[in-house]
Write an enzyme that holds these catalytic residues in place. Structure first.
Site, mmCIF file in Angstrom:
data_model
loop_
_atom_site.group_PDB
_atom_site.id
_atom_site.type_symbol
_atom_site.label_atom_id
_atom_site.label_comp_id
_atom_site.label_asym_id
_atom_site.label_seq_id
_atom_site.Cartn_x
_atom_site.Cartn_y
_atom_site.Cartn_z
ATOM 1 N N SER A 1 0.830 -1.194 0.000
ATOM 2 C CA SER A 1 0.000 0.000 0.000
ATOM 3 C C SER A 1 0.875 1.259 0.000
ATOM 4 O O SER A 1 1.704 1.441 -0.886
ATOM 5 C CB SER A 1 -0.948 -0.040 1.200
ATOM 6 O OG SER A 1 -1.947 0.938 1.102
ATOM 7 N N ASP B 1 -9.783 -3.826 -5.356
ATOM 8 C CA ASP B 1 -9.080 -2.718 -4.695
ATOM 9 C C ASP B 1 -9.204 -1.464 -5.548
ATOM 10 O O ASP B 1 -8.946 -1.511 -6.756
ATOM 11 C CB ASP B 1 -7.611 -3.111 -4.535
ATOM 12 C CG ASP B 1 -6.779 -2.090 -3.779
ATOM 13 O OD1 ASP B 1 -7.307 -1.022 -3.410
ATOM 14 O OD2 ASP B 1 -5.586 -2.366 -3.569
ATOM 15 N N HIS C 1 -8.009 -4.902 -0.888
ATOM 16 C CA HIS C 1 -6.797 -4.216 -0.453
ATOM 17 C C HIS C 1 -6.343 -4.788 0.889
ATOM 18 O O HIS C 1 -7.145 -5.173 1.729
ATOM 19 C CB HIS C 1 -7.095 -2.717 -0.315
ATOM 20 C CG HIS C 1 -5.882 -1.886 -0.073
ATOM 21 N ND1 HIS C 1 -5.035 -1.487 -1.081
ATOM 22 C CD2 HIS C 1 -5.365 -1.372 1.068
ATOM 23 C CE1 HIS C 1 -4.058 -0.770 -0.578
ATOM 24 N NE2 HIS C 1 -4.226 -0.686 0.731
#
Length: 336
Positions: A175, A272, A302
């Site tokens: 991320s 995501d 995610h």
């Protein structure tokens, strides 16, 4: 040109994502820990971080046991950066992966990402060094990038002390940490670092600069911490008077991606909102003749690599990323 603001009508998104069955089990388990993770119940950044740390504890128990775990500090501009060295096997000299944790630049640490770090170390047979960089909003870009660059230099200069091979390094992150891994890599390149020493970047569902995309309009919500409000977290990482287009180690697409980029292993989750960031980065790199692999996991959300206790896809993504780096270091990757 001013910044383009992402405007999404939440009514256009599905009320419940069509996740695979293992991801659905994760959501059920998350619901059981909702009291610890529900940030609507907290009032401060510190409380939010504490709730996140508490929720992640269960996901980070067990897993690979390291031959050596060492916490130490790296000096930086009169301050210090905490780091954690994970050595999977007893050996005098191993390649090293510098890991930058996710958490939207505002939360997370080496404890919240312990399982992912240890599995990368175990599967690659390489040292992993997790970096507890300074968090926003207390600090702003590019401080965290510079801290990670300083850690890379320091560890490389003390290679014998830490038992690493300074000629074989890599970067990894998830991320916001994937964004930072790319940013640190390019900052080193622009400072004149010998990029041939960087054998690979392992990038899990990062955001690299897209302000709007198909996936950002389709996906994300309270179930995965990727609502429109959550996606605005970079606004506290970048100073309010700074345009993100002027931040090439954050807005990765604003940088020069045509040369001296190490091989990249990119992972995306189908559901995501950041999925298309990874797709675009992969297309740019391969179009520029840079070695890259792209893997998209169907029915995944995610942050799914946290859930390797439940999700085979998480285990697969960690193993593939570790093997990618190990192969580029000329190693026979470990399979346990």
């Amino acid at each position: 040109m001013g910044e383009i603001k992402l405007q999404i009508n939440p009514k256009n998104r599905p009320a419940v994502p069509a996740v695979n069955w293992q991801q659905a089990r994760v959501l059920e388990m998350q619901e059981e820990y909702a009291a610890a993770f529900d940030t609507s119940l907290v009032n401060t950044i510190e409380e939010m971080r504490a709730a996140y740390n508490e929720e992640r504890k269960m996901w980070n128990t067990g897993g690979p046991v390291m031959a050596e775990t060492v916490d130490f500090d790296v000096p930086y501009e009169g301050d210090k950066v905490p780091v954690r060295l994970l050595r999977p096997v007893k050996a005098e000299k191993l390649p090293v992966i510098f890991f930058m944790h996710g958490g939207g630049f505002v939360e997370g640490n080496n404890d919240t990402h312990s399982m992912a770090q240890r599995k990368l170390a175990a599967y690659s047979g390489c040292v992993v060094i997790g970096i507890d960089y300074s968090l926003a909003p207390e600090i702003k870009y590019p401080r965290a990038i510079k801290e990670c660059v300083a850690v890379c230099h320091y560890v490389s200069e003390h290679a014998d002390e830490y038992g690493i091979d300074p000629e074989k390094i890599g970067f990894a992150g998830d991320s916001g940490g994937a964004n930072m891994a790319m940013g640190v890599c390019m900052c080193l390149r622009d400072e004149g670092f010998d990029v041939s020493k960087i054998k690979g970047n392992i990038l899990y569902y990062g955001g690299y600069g897209l302000m709007s995309s198909i996936s950002s309009y389709q996906h994300g919500g309270k179930w995965d911490g990727m609502s429109e409000a959550d996606l605005s977290s970079p606004s506290c990482y970048i100073a309010p008077d700074v345009n993100r287009f002027d931040c090439p180690y954050f807005h990765i697409y604003a940088n020069d991606l045509t040369h001296d980029i190490p091989p990249c292993f990119l992972v995306a989750a189908e559901l995501d909102p950041l999925r298309d960031d990874s797709k675009l980065l992969y297309e740019i790199l391969t179009n520029n003749g840079i070695q890259a692999e792209y893997h998209e996991y169907k029915g995944a959300l995610h942050a799914f690599i946290h859930y390797s206790k439940v999700m085979d896809d998480a285990e697969d993504a960690l193993r593939r990323g570790a093997h990618f780096f190990a192969h580029n270091c000329g190693l026979d990757p470990r399979n346990e």
